[in-house]
Each structure stands twice: as structure tokens, then as C-alpha cells.
Enzyme design. Structure first.
Site, PDB file in Angstrom:
ATOM      1  N   CYS A  90       0.878  -1.167   0.000  1.00 41.20           N
ATOM      2  CA  CYS A  90       0.000   0.000   0.000  1.00 41.20           C
ATOM      3  C   CYS A  90       0.919   1.222   0.000  1.00 41.20           C
ATOM      4  CB  CYS A  90      -0.964  -0.028   1.194  1.00 41.20           C
ATOM      5  SG  CYS A  90      -0.163   0.014   2.808  1.00 41.20           S
ATOM      6  N   ARG A  95      -2.364  -0.747   5.573  1.00 43.74           N
ATOM      7  CA  ARG A  95      -3.449  -1.373   4.806  1.00 43.74           C
ATOM      8  C   ARG A  95      -3.018  -2.704   4.213  1.00 43.74           C
ATOM      9  NH1 ARG A  95      -4.998   3.730   1.133  1.00 43.74           N
ATOM     10  NH2 ARG A  95      -2.744   3.987   1.298  1.00 43.74           N
TER      11      ARG A  95
END
Length: 130
Positions: A90, A95
Site C-alpha cells: 500500500c 493497509r
């Protein structure tokens, strides 16, 4: 009796720590990913779990984009890759870890996490496409 209770408490504590510890994904360096991508028989999948807007601003050539929030809803799109090496990234890492946990739960067997994620890729001035 106190000794046995102490041992049991220690054992239960260790069990709880190992049971609830989050698995980590094997890191892959930027250079190792570039080398894999340059291999003619490369079957490595690069999964970018940033938003579609971030992806459109620039991404690693050949990357697939599925937001980390949409991994489970879009598993059917990537289940064909579950036995291949999947490199997840990410912008900064948070994430990607979430997506890796979802992928691991879905049976993906060879997950890698791009060291430094997109922030480091861009800082190293590595190739991007739009």
C-alpha cells in the site's frame, strides 16, 4: 500446589500470546521484486491495496488494484493466484497488513510484503505507470 498453578498460568499465558499473535508476511525487497518481474517465467502477482485514486496517480507496472477494504468482496477476482507468489503493498504498510491477513485466511500460501511499500518505491525513483 502453588508451583503447579504457577506453571499452568505461565503455559496458558504463552498459549494465549501465540494464539492471538498476528502472523507476519515475508518481506521482499524492492530489488528482489524488480528481479522477479524481469524474469521471463515470472508468475509473481503484485497486489496494490491502495484506493483506486491512489493507484491512478501511479503504480508498479502490472500491479492489480483492489483496495484493502474490498479484498474479501473481490476474492473471486484473485483466487486463481492463491498458489502463486503475491506481493502486497500500500502506501506505507498498514493497509497491506490488513489485506495480507484477509488473503491468508482465504488460503493464499505465498504472500510477500514489499519492504517500504509505495513510499519507499517512489523515494528510490523506481518505475511507475499510470
Amino acid at each position: 500446589m502453588k508451583f503447579i498453578q504457577s506453571i499452568l498460568i505461565v503455559l496458558l499465558s504463552l498459549f494465549a500470546l501465540t494464539s492471538f499473535a498476528e502472523e507476519t508476511t515475508t518481506p521482499i525487497s524492492q530489488q528482489a521484486l524488480l528481479t522477479l518481474m524481469a524474469t521471463p517465467a515470472n508468475k509473481t502477482i503484485v497486489l496494490d491495496v491502495r484506493t483506486a485514486e491512489e493507484f491512478a496517480e501511479g503504480h508498479i507496472v502490472g500491479a492489480i488494484n483492489i483496495s484493502h477494504e474490498q479484498i474479501n468482496a473481490n476474492l473471486s477476482k484473485i483466487m486463481g493466484f492463491k498458489d502463486q507468489t503475491v506481493v502486497v503493498h500500500c502506501r506505507s504498510g498498514r493497509r497491506a497488513v490488513s489485506a495480507e491477513n484477509d488473503l491468508r485466511a482465504a488460503g493464499f500460501s505465498d504472500l510477500r510484503h514489499l519492504e517500504g511499500d509505495m513510499n519507499s518505491w517512489q523515494a528510490a525513483d523506481l518505475p511507475l505507470t499510470k
